[in-house]
Enzyme design. Structure first.
Site, mmCIF file in Angstrom:
data_model
loop_
_atom_site.group_PDB
_atom_site.id
_atom_site.type_symbol
_atom_site.label_atom_id
_atom_site.label_comp_id
_atom_site.label_asym_id
_atom_site.label_seq_id
_atom_site.Cartn_x
_atom_site.Cartn_y
_atom_site.Cartn_z
ATOM 1 N N HIS A 115 0.828 -1.211 0.000
ATOM 2 C CA HIS A 115 0.000 0.000 0.000
ATOM 3 C C HIS A 115 0.861 1.260 0.000
ATOM 4 C CE1 HIS A 115 1.088 0.738 4.172
ATOM 5 N NE2 HIS A 115 0.929 -0.567 4.366
ATOM 6 N N GLU B 273 -2.168 -7.349 7.131
ATOM 7 C CA GLU B 273 -0.799 -7.276 7.654
ATOM 8 C C GLU B 273 -0.641 -8.127 8.907
ATOM 9 O OE1 GLU B 273 2.246 -7.269 7.358
ATOM 10 O OE2 GLU B 273 2.883 -5.172 7.169
#
Length: 194
Positions: A11, A85
């Site tokens: 990201h 994550e």
């Protein structure tokens, strides 16, 4: 057998990235720099034709995927929870220093998901996508540590870091396994891995 190609994209930047805080599974949004990085990534990614875009459901990855997909004239096919994550437990939100070091263990941080568990989860998600999208080109937007650990496990190498919104191009063959072609936007060289 059929080759499946993945772009694994971390990201764009968040405020916690800029402050060098561990984010983990805390849902921190993109900042304006991160949105710009996502838009800038389209130029590199448009050199390839993509069949599908998928992402982690955390907002920083989801928004990065949405921005990239829009720039490529695509839509996001799905959000994959297994691409979230790594969970860093009580270390999330901390910057480097004594408080963070007190939580450090040989396999990460006390109360956190281990490197091994994160790599197993992430690689499992990528292998499931390789099966689902066999022979196609899939753009995956996820997170730095998860990509680093999963990709490292896939190619049996230790990777140092994954840059925000950079191209990591990897191919999956059902028999021959994984082959990394680009890391952090650069063609793979011996110096890129340790």
């Amino acid at each position: 057998m059929t080759l499946t190609t993945f772009a694994l994209i971390r990201h764009g930047q968040t405020d916690w990235n800029a402050q060098r805080r561990l984010q983990g599974s805390t849902d921190i949004p993109l900042n304006d720099v991160g949105r710009g990085q996502a838009r800038d990534a389209v130029a590199t990614l448009s050199a390839y034709e993509w069949d599908a875009v998928v992402s982690s459901p955390l907002s920083r990855a989801a928004e990065t995927a949405d921005l990239i997909a829009a720039g490529l004239g695509l839509s996001v096919a799905k959000r994959v929870p297994e691409l979230t994550e790594r969970h860093f437990g009580p270390a999330e939100g901390l910057q480097g220093g004594p408080e963070l070091e007190a939580l450090r263990t040989p396999d990460g941080f006390r109360g956190a998901e281990s490197d091994d568990d994160a790599a197993t989860r992430g690689l499992g998600a990528l292998e499931a996508l390789a099966e689902e999208f066999r022979g196609r080109r899939v753009l995956v937007v996820a997170h730095g540590t998860l990509i680093r650990l999963s990709l490292g496990r896939a190619i049996s190498r230790t990777l140092q870091s994954i840059d925000n919104a950079a191209l990591n191009l990897v191919h999956h063959h059902p028999v021959d396994g994984w082959q990394l072609e680009y890391l952090n936007g650069e063609p793979l060289t011996a110096a890129a891995i340790s």
